[in-house]
Design an enzyme around this catalytic site. Structure first.
Site, PDB file in Angstrom:
ATOM      1  N   HIS A   1      -1.978   6.961   3.657  1.00 55.94           N
ATOM      2  CA  HIS A   1      -0.509   7.033   3.669  1.00 55.94           C
ATOM      3  C   HIS A   1      -0.058   8.292   2.913  1.00 55.94           C
ATOM      4  CE1 HIS A   1      -0.384   3.178   5.405  1.00 55.94           C
ATOM      5  NE2 HIS A   1       0.131   2.455   4.436  1.00 55.94           N
TER       6      HIS A   1
ATOM      7  N   CYS B 187       0.807  -1.226   0.000  1.00 55.18           N
ATOM      8  CA  CYS B 187       0.000   0.000   0.000  1.00 55.18           C
ATOM      9  C   CYS B 187       0.843   1.281   0.000  1.00 55.18           C
ATOM     10  CB  CYS B 187      -0.939   0.002   1.192  1.00 55.18           C
ATOM     11  SG  CYS B 187      -0.139  -0.380   2.763  1.00 55.18           S
TER      12      CYS B 187
HETATM   13  N1  LIG Z   1      -4.069  -2.770   5.654  1.00 52.65           N
HETATM   14  C1  LIG Z   1      -3.564  -2.318   4.522  1.00 52.65           C
HETATM   15  O1  LIG Z   1      -3.454  -1.093   4.288  1.00 52.65           O
HETATM   16  C2  LIG Z   1      -3.104  -3.279   3.461  1.00 52.65           C
HETATM   17  C3  LIG Z   1      -2.663  -2.768   2.249  1.00 52.65           C
HETATM   18  C4  LIG Z   1      -2.205  -3.640   1.248  1.00 52.65           C
HETATM   19  C5  LIG Z   1      -2.231  -4.990   1.479  1.00 52.65           C
HETATM   20  N2  LIG Z   1      -2.660  -5.469   2.663  1.00 52.65           N
HETATM   21  C6  LIG Z   1      -2.667  -6.915   2.839  1.00 52.65           C
HETATM   22  O2  LIG Z   1      -4.028  -7.346   2.922  1.00 52.65           O
HETATM   23  C7  LIG Z   1      -4.115  -8.480   3.782  1.00 52.65           C
HETATM   24  C8  LIG Z   1      -5.152  -8.222   4.876  1.00 52.65           C
HETATM   25  O3  LIG Z   1      -4.753  -7.113   5.635  1.00 52.65           O
HETATM   26  P1  LIG Z   1      -5.724  -6.425   6.690  1.00 52.65           P
HETATM   27  O4  LIG Z   1      -5.108  -5.134   6.999  1.00 52.65           O
HETATM   28  O5  LIG Z   1      -7.142  -6.464   6.229  1.00 52.65           O
HETATM   29  O6  LIG Z   1      -5.571  -7.440   7.949  1.00 52.65           O
HETATM   30  P2  LIG Z   1      -6.599  -7.756   9.116  1.00 52.65           P
HETATM   31  O7  LIG Z   1      -7.477  -6.602   9.403  1.00 52.65           O
HETATM   32  O8  LIG Z   1      -5.755  -8.275  10.218  1.00 52.65           O
HETATM   33  O9  LIG Z   1      -7.514  -8.950   8.538  1.00 52.65           O
HETATM   34  C9  LIG Z   1      -6.986 -10.218   8.240  1.00 52.65           C
HETATM   35  C10 LIG Z   1      -8.085 -11.119   7.695  1.00 52.65           C
HETATM   36  O10 LIG Z   1      -7.488 -12.377   7.334  1.00 52.65           O
HETATM   37  C11 LIG Z   1      -8.184 -13.421   8.005  1.00 52.65           C
HETATM   38  N3  LIG Z   1      -7.314 -14.563   8.308  1.00 52.65           N
HETATM   39  C12 LIG Z   1      -6.266 -14.613   9.169  1.00 52.65           C
HETATM   40  N4  LIG Z   1      -5.736 -15.861   9.196  1.00 52.65           N
HETATM   41  C13 LIG Z   1      -6.477 -16.597   8.325  1.00 52.65           C
HETATM   42  C14 LIG Z   1      -6.463 -17.969   7.946  1.00 52.65           C
HETATM   43  N5  LIG Z   1      -5.563 -18.831   8.433  1.00 52.65           N
HETATM   44  N6  LIG Z   1      -7.376 -18.403   7.035  1.00 52.65           N
HETATM   45  C15 LIG Z   1      -8.288 -17.545   6.510  1.00 52.65           C
HETATM   46  N7  LIG Z   1      -8.366 -16.252   6.851  1.00 52.65           N
HETATM   47  C16 LIG Z   1      -7.475 -15.777   7.754  1.00 52.65           C
HETATM   48  C17 LIG Z   1      -8.713 -12.777   9.268  1.00 52.65           C
HETATM   49  O11 LIG Z   1      -9.763 -13.569   9.815  1.00 52.65           O
HETATM   50  P3  LIG Z   1     -10.073 -13.522  11.415  1.00 52.65           P
HETATM   51  O12 LIG Z   1     -10.896 -12.303  11.604  1.00 52.65           O
HETATM   52  O13 LIG Z   1     -10.794 -14.797  11.653  1.00 52.65           O
HETATM   53  O14 LIG Z   1      -8.745 -13.477  12.122  1.00 52.65           O
HETATM   54  C18 LIG Z   1      -9.184 -11.441   8.706  1.00 52.65           C
HETATM   55  O15 LIG Z   1     -10.405 -11.598   8.032  1.00 52.65           O
HETATM   56  C19 LIG Z   1      -2.691  -8.732   4.295  1.00 52.65           C
HETATM   57  O16 LIG Z   1      -2.095  -9.705   3.470  1.00 52.65           O
HETATM   58  C20 LIG Z   1      -2.023  -7.394   4.119  1.00 52.65           C
HETATM   59  O17 LIG Z   1      -0.626  -7.523   3.936  1.00 52.65           O
HETATM   60  C21 LIG Z   1      -3.115  -4.653   3.658  1.00 52.65           C
END
Ligand SMILES: NC(=O)c1ccc[n+]([C@@H]2O[C@H](COP(=O)([O-])OP(=O)(O)OC[C@H]3O[C@@H](n4cnc5c(N)ncnc54)[C@H](OP(=O)(O)O)[C@@H]3O)[C@@H](O)[C@H]2O)c1
Length: 335
Positions: free
Chosen positions: A244, A128
């Site tokens: 950001h 991001c």
């Molecule tokens: N935040 C950003 O700005 C951003 C930007 C670019 C890319 N990303 C990427 O996007 C992804 C998600 O980020 P986020 O910020 O949304 O994180 P988050 O809020 O922590 O959410 C993570 C999600 O993944 C699920 N999860 C975790 N372990 C899992 C498993 N073993 N099997 C299936 N689902 C699972 C979680 O489910 P539970 O609720 O059950 O734990 C939750 O729904 C990451 O790979 C991150 O690197 C994020």
């Protein structure tokens, strides 16, 4: 219109929530909808007015989808996406796992949509932090070739997920109640973030660069298809909830005027450029559910000939993640 059965792995997370909203608001033609989470705790999501229980993913369940969005973890993407893509389901992965893998397109549609091909069913979305720079400087790079790029980042806590956002809120609440910022146990961050900032996003390598700094460099080179550009980054986490910001210094290969650069910025796809020095984007005003990148304060740098400066803001959860993935799916739908 053709409909696509859609799976969202990580539907209960931050990016997942935004993704669901965008699939709805952009009227992506979703047929059946399959949300997944870790399965560790019960979770439900609402999509198009209907409540769905999330389940832990399995390859069999994912195979029902035409398009699967991975917005969960590196491990989950690594486990399922290659086999799912091989079975014919488009996989749009927001994790870091495949971004640099040879043969996996790393795509920002405004910049390199031509990388999307029916033969490459596994597609990665970028980190991001670099998205703002990749979009804002794309036309300048094409026209004048950027040879050196320096970035200082000002990264929102939501970039580290839902739990990280909760930590900032908890620290602030404790501060206002007790007058001091607490040190949270098992926190996502290496230092307290309320009323603070720190130059660490991820772990450090032996040269002292952080994981985020290395990602920005490597991914930007891949997206721009330019191995030669020299990129140097200091990534900083700041107590902003969403959006950001980047301070960019860039050197161009050919001498050019500020006016010529402005012309490129005005016609850059997915960018709104503020021309007056007092007009500039901020994360609060331009990084909250915004679908484009914003830039301002273009000026000649005083450090070197042919070097310029630009201030860039983008929504890490939209353009940096969920929106970019939906835009990829919109392109896929037309292939
Ligand atoms: N935040 C950003 O700005 C951003 C930007 C670019 C890319 N990303 C990427 O996007 C992804 C998600 O980020 P986020 O910020 O949304 O994180 P988050 O809020 O922590 O959410 C993570 C999600 O993944 C699920 N999860 C975790 N372990 C899992 C498993 N073993 N099997 C299936 N689902 C699972 C979680 O489910 P539970 O609720 O059950 O734990 C939750 O729904 C990451 O790979 C991150 O690197 C994020």
């Amino acid at each position: 219109m053709k409909k696509f059965n859609v799976a969202v792995v990580g539907a209960s997370g931050m990016v997942g929530g935004e993704l669901l909203g965008l699939l709805e608001s952009r009227r992506f033609p979703v047929g059946e909808f399959y949300p997944f989470n870790s399965g560790r705790k019960p979770a439900a999501v609402v999509f198009r007015g209907k409540k769905y229980a999330c389940a832990a993913p399995s390859l069999e369940a994912l195979k029902k989808a035409d398009i699967a969005f991975f917005v969960s973890t590196d491990e989950v993407a690594a486990e399922f996406a290659p086999r799912l893509a091989a079975a014919g389901t488009w996989c749009v992965d927001d994790s870091a796992f495949f971004r640099l893998a040879p043969g996996v397109p790393l795509v920002i549609p405004e910049v390199n949509a031509a990388e999307l091909k029916p033969s490459k069913k596994l597609i990665a979305g970028p980190n991001c932090t670099l998205t703002g720079a990749a979009v804002a400087l794309a036309e300048i790079h094409r026209r004048f070739r950027i040879t050196e790029l320096r970035l200082a980042t000002y990264q929102a806590v939501s970039g580290a997920g839902k739990a990280a956002m909760g930590e900032l809120e908890e620290e602030l609440k404790t501060y206002f109640k007790k007058g001091a910022v607490p040190k949270l146990k098992n926190g996502k961050f290496p230092r307290p973030i309320a009323f603070n900032l720190f130059p660490q996003v991820g772990g450090f390598d032996e040269d002292g660069n952080s994981g985020e700094e290395n990602k920005v460099e490597a991914e930007l080179k891949k997206i721009w298809g330019d191995k030669k550009i020299r990129i140097s980054v200091t990534a900083v986490r700041v107590p902003v909830l969403r959006g950001h910001s980047l301070a960019a210094w860039f050197k161009v290969a050919r001498p050019c005027s500020e006016g010529a650069l402005k012309k490129e910025l005005r016609r850059t796809a997915g960018l709104k450029f503020f021309e007056k020095p007092g007009d500039y984007p901020t994360p609060l005003e331009h990084g909250q559910r915004t679908e484009i990148v914003y830039a301002g304060r273009l000026r000649r740098a005083r450090t070197a000939a042919n070097e310029f400066q630009l201030w860039i803001v983008s929504d890490n959860l939209y353009k940096g993640a969920a929106l970019n993935s939906v835009q990829i799916a919109e392109k896929i739908a037309k292939l």
